[in-house]
Motif scaffolding. Structure first.
Motif, PDB file in Angstrom:
ATOM      1  N   ALA A   1      84.768 -12.143  56.279  1.00  0.00           N
ATOM      2  CA  ALA A   1      83.403 -12.694  56.346  1.00  0.00           C
ATOM      3  C   ALA A   1      83.067 -13.211  57.735  1.00  0.00           C
ATOM      4  CB  ALA A   1      83.247 -13.816  55.312  1.00  0.00           C
ATOM      5  N   ASN A   2      84.096 -13.677  58.461  1.00  0.00           N
ATOM      6  CA  ASN A   2      83.869 -14.233  59.800  1.00  0.00           C
ATOM      7  C   ASN A   2      84.173 -13.249  60.928  1.00  0.00           C
ATOM      8  OD1 ASN A   2      83.126 -17.070  59.155  1.00  0.00           O
ATOM      9  ND2 ASN A   2      85.161 -17.090  58.208  1.00  0.00           N
ATOM     10  N   GLY A   3      84.323 -11.995  60.548  1.00  0.00           N
ATOM     11  CA  GLY A   3      84.547 -10.965  61.557  1.00  0.00           C
ATOM     12  C   GLY A   3      85.924 -10.998  62.200  1.00  0.00           C
ATOM     13  N   LYS A   4      86.867 -11.666  61.552  1.00  0.00           N
ATOM     14  CA  LYS A   4      88.233 -11.725  62.079  1.00  0.00           C
ATOM     15  C   LYS A   4      89.069 -10.581  61.486  1.00  0.00           C
ATOM     16  CE  LYS A   4      88.214 -16.778  62.621  1.00  0.00           C
ATOM     17  NZ  LYS A   4      88.882 -18.043  62.195  1.00  0.00           N
ATOM     18  N   GLU A   5      90.226 -10.369  62.076  1.00  0.00           N
ATOM     19  CA  GLU A   5      91.103  -9.285  61.621  1.00  0.00           C
ATOM     20  C   GLU A   5      91.631  -9.581  60.214  1.00  0.00           C
ATOM     21  OE1 GLU A   5      95.221  -6.937  62.942  1.00  0.00           O
ATOM     22  OE2 GLU A   5      94.396  -8.525  64.210  1.00  0.00           O
ATOM     23  N   VAL A   6      91.583  -8.557  59.375  1.00  0.00           N
ATOM     24  CA  VAL A   6      92.090  -8.661  58.012  1.00  0.00           C
ATOM     25  C   VAL A   6      93.448  -7.971  57.939  1.00  0.00           C
ATOM     26  CG1 VAL A   6      91.711  -8.018  55.597  1.00  0.00           C
ATOM     27  CG2 VAL A   6      89.778  -8.731  57.016  1.00  0.00           C
ATOM     28  N   ASP A   7      94.412  -8.657  57.380  1.00  0.00           N
ATOM     29  CA  ASP A   7      95.754  -8.085  57.245  1.00  0.00           C
ATOM     30  C   ASP A   7      95.806  -7.246  55.973  1.00  0.00           C
ATOM     31  OD1 ASP A   7      98.513  -7.616  56.807  1.00  0.00           O
ATOM     32  OD2 ASP A   7      99.032  -9.362  58.033  1.00  0.00           O
ATOM     33  N   SER A   8      95.767  -5.937  56.136  1.00  0.00           N
ATOM     34  CA  SER A   8      95.723  -5.017  54.990  1.00  0.00           C
ATOM     35  C   SER A   8      96.963  -5.128  54.111  1.00  0.00           C
ATOM     36  CB  SER A   8      95.573  -3.576  55.480  1.00  0.00           C
ATOM     37  OG  SER A   8      94.395  -3.424  56.232  1.00  0.00           O
TER      38      SER A   8
END
Length: 358
Positions: free
Chosen positions: A133-140
């Motif tokens: 939501a905050n445009g940060k990297e998501v750890d898949s």
């Protein structure tokens, strides 16, 4: 009497030299050198890696050349005193809670406890959702593992009776991701198999992937499972490493370290070699396992197992021990010299005999 003794003595020397050279042609035992564990242990202590230092040094403590070393005994005693102190244990427990990782069991337990519960999966999904939501990297990988955790917890039907092993493996893998111990191939496989689990509402396929991890965890614990996982290259090798850890238990990681990971290959080649002989051979590094394979278990252990009693056995006339000593210490140049002189001696005697007959 001297005339009779001289040719017999020269013949025995020549035959003995030929036998030693033949044995060295199979494997040159004289090149084997024991690994000295003290320098690496001291390095780990300087780096304050006390758990790793004790584990490494303890691997060698059953070997006489280390067990009888006063410096090794003192070093191990100091490491144990440090790790058993209340202050140290408290620091490591807090480290696990605050940092989410630790090199000690007490810290790792506090770090992964919540991951075994549903709340841990919900927490991690919430964190990754916030990142998105905050445009940060998501750890898949964390998303995949947390989703898998919820599926496994939701119903025993989905887990096919294997919820506990899957949840344990998920906790291990989550922790492994935090400390950068999960290889890229395994991350991709997990993400792929979790998608299949969601679509088919079955954990059978993912369970096949996670089963070796659970197996290793039960045998060698969290830390060493992650160290072994890190060196795996594919599913087949992961299964081989799981079998390796079943055979050698908590000694598995040090075995791999001592032999530059070649112990895995040699363990597969020599499935019937006793663990004791295999571990002893590894204290010589990769060359030790190479010698074990080429010479066979019985001969190799006979060649390396006599030094502590050499003075006693040689005095008693143990020819095998004398042969071992010569095999280890006498240079090839001297052996070739003895053979040359022996051949020269018997050739000259032969020509002298022929001359007399003529």
């Amino acid at each position: 009497m001297l005339k009779l003794f001289t040719p017999v003595f020269i013949l025995l020397l020549t035959i003995g030299s030929l036998l030693i050279l033949q044995e060295r042609r199979v494997f040159d035992y004289s090149t084997l050198v024991h690994i000295d564990p003290i320098p690496h242990t001291e390095k780990l202590v300087v780096e304050k890696k006390y758990a790793e230092a004790e584990e490494y040094l303890s691997f060698f403590m059953n070997e006489p050349y280390v067990k009888e070393n006063p410096k090794a005994k003192l070093l191990l005693k100091l490491i144990k005193q440090k790790r058993n102190s209340s202050k140290y244990k408290t620091e490591k427990f807090i480290e696990g809670i605050v940092k989410g990782e630790s090199d000690e069991d007490i810290g790792r337990i506090s770090a992964i406890a919540s991951d075994f519960l549903v709340i841990g999966d919900i927490r991690d999904l919430s964190i990754q959702g916030s990142n998105y939501a905050n445009g940060k990297e998501v750890d898949s990988l964390i998303v995949a593992l947390s989703s898998l955790g919820l599926i496994a917890s939701a119903t025993t039907l989905y887990s096919a009776g294997a919820t506990a092993p899957i949840k344990t493996s998920i906790s291990v893998l989550k922790y492994g991701k935090k400390v950068n111990k999960i290889p890229h191939w395994l991350q991709e496989k997990i993400i792929e198999y979790v998608k299949v689990a969601k679509e088919t509402k079955s954990l059978n396929k993912v369970n096949t992937l996670l089963e070796p991890i659970y197996k290793m965890y039960n045998k060698v614990g969290l830390k060493q499972t992650l160290n072994i996982l890190k060196i795996s290259k594919n599913s087949k090798e992961l299964q081989a490493l799981a079998n390796f850890s079943s055979r050698f238990g908590k000694k598995s990681p040090i075995l791999l370290l001592n032999t530059n990971n070649s112990a895995l290959k040699y363990a597969t080649i020599m499935p019937n070699t006793s663990s004791k002989s295999f571990i002893h051979a590894s204290t010589y590094g990769e060359d030790g396992l190479k010698g074990l394979k080429k010479m066979g278990e019985a001969k190799f252990m006979k060649r390396v197992g006599f030094y502590s009693n050499l003075s006693k056995t040689t005095y008693k006339g143990n020819l095998n021990s004398l042969f071992n000593y010569l095999l280890k210490n006498i240079p090839n140049s001297i052996l070739y010299g003895i053979i040359f002189l022996g051949l020269f001696y018997f050739a000259s005697k032969f020509f002298s005999l022929v001359k007399r007959l003529i």
